[in-house]
Design a protein around this motif. Sequence first.
Motif, PDB file in Angstrom:
ATOM      1  N   TYR A   1       0.867  -1.182   0.000  1.00 12.39           N
ATOM      2  CA  TYR A   1       0.000   0.000   0.000  1.00 12.39           C
ATOM      3  C   TYR A   1       0.906   1.235   0.000  1.00 12.39           C
ATOM      4  O   TYR A   1       1.664   1.451   0.952  1.00 12.39           O
ATOM      5  CB  TYR A   1      -0.900   0.008   1.228  1.00 12.39           C
ATOM      6  CG  TYR A   1      -1.728  -1.260   1.387  1.00 12.39           C
ATOM      7  CD1 TYR A   1      -3.023  -1.338   0.867  1.00 12.39           C
ATOM      8  CD2 TYR A   1      -1.209  -2.374   2.053  1.00 12.39           C
ATOM      9  CE1 TYR A   1      -3.779  -2.490   1.006  1.00 12.39           C
ATOM     10  CE2 TYR A   1      -1.958  -3.535   2.187  1.00 12.39           C
ATOM     11  CZ  TYR A   1      -3.233  -3.586   1.665  1.00 12.39           C
ATOM     12  OH  TYR A   1      -3.974  -4.743   1.798  1.00 12.39           O
ATOM     13  N   ILE A   2       0.825   2.026  -1.059  1.00 20.73           N
ATOM     14  CA  ILE A   2       1.659   3.215  -1.182  1.00 20.73           C
ATOM     15  C   ILE A   2       0.735   4.426  -1.326  1.00 20.73           C
ATOM     16  O   ILE A   2      -0.202   4.395  -2.143  1.00 20.73           O
ATOM     17  CB  ILE A   2       2.589   3.129  -2.421  1.00 20.73           C
ATOM     18  CG1 ILE A   2       3.407   1.824  -2.394  1.00 20.73           C
ATOM     19  CG2 ILE A   2       3.533   4.325  -2.465  1.00 20.73           C
ATOM     20  CD1 ILE A   2       2.829   0.717  -3.226  1.00 20.73           C
ATOM     21  N   PRO A   3       0.947   5.485  -0.550  1.00 21.46           N
ATOM     22  CA  PRO A   3       0.090   6.667  -0.662  1.00 21.46           C
ATOM     23  C   PRO A   3      -0.004   7.158  -2.105  1.00 21.46           C
ATOM     24  O   PRO A   3       0.999   7.221  -2.816  1.00 21.46           O
ATOM     25  CB  PRO A   3       0.788   7.694   0.240  1.00 21.46           C
ATOM     26  CG  PRO A   3       1.516   6.860   1.253  1.00 21.46           C
ATOM     27  CD  PRO A   3       1.985   5.647   0.498  1.00 21.46           C
ATOM     28  N   GLU A   4      -1.205   7.489  -2.519  1.00 14.87           N
ATOM     29  CA  GLU A   4      -1.427   7.948  -3.891  1.00 14.87           C
ATOM     30  C   GLU A   4      -0.567   9.159  -4.222  1.00 14.87           C
ATOM     31  O   GLU A   4      -0.060   9.281  -5.345  1.00 14.87           O
ATOM     32  CB  GLU A   4      -2.900   8.284  -4.087  1.00 14.87           C
ATOM     33  CG  GLU A   4      -3.262   8.691  -5.513  1.00 14.87           C
ATOM     34  CD  GLU A   4      -4.700   9.163  -5.625  1.00 14.87           C
ATOM     35  OE1 GLU A   4      -5.444   8.634  -6.457  1.00 14.87           O
ATOM     36  OE2 GLU A   4      -5.070  10.097  -4.867  1.00 14.87           O
ATOM     37  N   LYS A   5      -0.366  10.036  -3.241  1.00 12.32           N
ATOM     38  CA  LYS A   5       0.408  11.250  -3.499  1.00 12.32           C
ATOM     39  C   LYS A   5       1.858  10.928  -3.856  1.00 12.32           C
ATOM     40  O   LYS A   5       2.548  11.752  -4.459  1.00 12.32           O
ATOM     41  CB  LYS A   5       0.357  12.186  -2.297  1.00 12.32           C
ATOM     42  CG  LYS A   5       0.950  11.625  -1.024  1.00 12.32           C
ATOM     43  CD  LYS A   5       0.781  12.595   0.124  1.00 12.32           C
ATOM     44  CE  LYS A   5       1.372  12.037   1.418  1.00 12.32           C
ATOM     45  NZ  LYS A   5       1.207  12.977   2.552  1.00 12.32           N
ATOM     46  N   ILE A   6       2.332   9.742  -3.473  1.00 12.60           N
ATOM     47  CA  ILE A   6       3.684   9.310  -3.839  1.00 12.60           C
ATOM     48  C   ILE A   6       3.682   8.534  -5.147  1.00 12.60           C
ATOM     49  O   ILE A   6       4.542   8.730  -6.010  1.00 12.60           O
ATOM     50  CB  ILE A   6       4.305   8.440  -2.720  1.00 12.60           C
ATOM     51  CG1 ILE A   6       4.518   9.256  -1.447  1.00 12.60           C
ATOM     52  CG2 ILE A   6       5.629   7.810  -3.183  1.00 12.60           C
ATOM     53  CD1 ILE A   6       5.023   8.436  -0.273  1.00 12.60           C
ATOM     54  N   ALA A   7       2.698   7.650  -5.310  1.00 12.64           N
ATOM     55  CA  ALA A   7       2.726   6.682  -6.410  1.00 12.64           C
ATOM     56  C   ALA A   7       2.025   7.120  -7.685  1.00 12.64           C
ATOM     57  O   ALA A   7       2.360   6.644  -8.771  1.00 12.64           O
ATOM     58  CB  ALA A   7       2.125   5.367  -5.925  1.00 12.64           C
ATOM     59  N   LYS A   8       1.039   8.021  -7.573  1.00 12.08           N
ATOM     60  CA  LYS A   8       0.257   8.387  -8.751  1.00 12.08           C
ATOM     61  C   LYS A   8       1.142   9.005  -9.835  1.00 12.08           C
ATOM     62  O   LYS A   8       1.978   9.859  -9.567  1.00 12.08           O
ATOM     63  CB  LYS A   8      -0.843   9.376  -8.364  1.00 12.08           C
ATOM     64  CG  LYS A   8      -1.827   9.659  -9.497  1.00 12.08           C
ATOM     65  CD  LYS A   8      -2.955  10.556  -9.028  1.00 12.08           C
ATOM     66  CE  LYS A   8      -3.954  10.819 -10.152  1.00 12.08           C
ATOM     67  NZ  LYS A   8      -5.071  11.696  -9.701  1.00 12.08           N
ATOM     68  N   GLY A   9       0.980   8.525 -11.065  1.00 15.67           N
ATOM     69  CA  GLY A   9       1.749   9.048 -12.188  1.00 15.67           C
ATOM     70  C   GLY A   9       3.146   8.479 -12.297  1.00 15.67           C
ATOM     71  O   GLY A   9       3.926   8.914 -13.144  1.00 15.67           O
TER      72      GLY A   9
END
Length: 259
Positions: A163-171
């Motif tokens: 589980y990785i925070p979206e703010k880190i992983a998105k894009g």
Amino acid sequence: MLDLGSIDRSDDRPPYRQIADILREHIRQGQLPPGEQLPSEAELIEYYGVARMTVREAIRELRGEGLVVAMHGKGVFVRSAPPVRRLASDRFARRHRKEGKAAFLAEAETAGHTPSVDQIRVTNEMVSPEVAERLKITRRDRVIVRSRRYLADGQPVEVATSYIPEKIAKGTPIAEVDTGPGGIYARIEDAGHQLAHFTEEVSARMPTPEERKVLDIGAGIPVMTLVRTAYDTDDVPVEVCDTVKVARAYVLEYDVPAM
């Protein structure tokens, strides 16, 4: 037929348990090696002079322990043991990522096994309360969820969900099936979060029916659960990984300094 000793009628242990103990010891000593077929039910009945149900109870006990597997129409065979991999404390060392190797790849190759990964699934989901607490984010935040199965020499040994925070992983490639060389942790560092340390919580239990199916293990084989949280140099949690490992496929090794 292999010399399988004899049962002692004066022993407090019931005959089926004595037979199971004898067969178990032969398996552990390698006299019945992985893949070897056990004597047939009829042969064991004649050899020990016991009833059919006694032999079946003995085999049932060994199957429950995951030592043997019954193949319909063929017989009962000693189960092939999964490759044992020793997980050392340095398995997340940066040098492995610089070499383009994710942790599992580095571990398996060090142990002399051929690693592979399948059943990769990547989704964008609402965070659960437990994961939110570990990542120190709110219930309104979203996470990129990466689930996959790991194999050593073609044999399943663990399933993992990150589980990785979206703010880190998105894009980033973290949100893609192929994360690229070095795996998730290399991409997290590419995103500006240099990893500093990890915490791990290890426990053991029996697998769920779904886990038994995915890991291709018997009902009597336990699993280890390892929940890891990765932190960057600002002590910010950047990933939680929930892993279910075939217990007999791993030895966990930790180097703990005496402070």
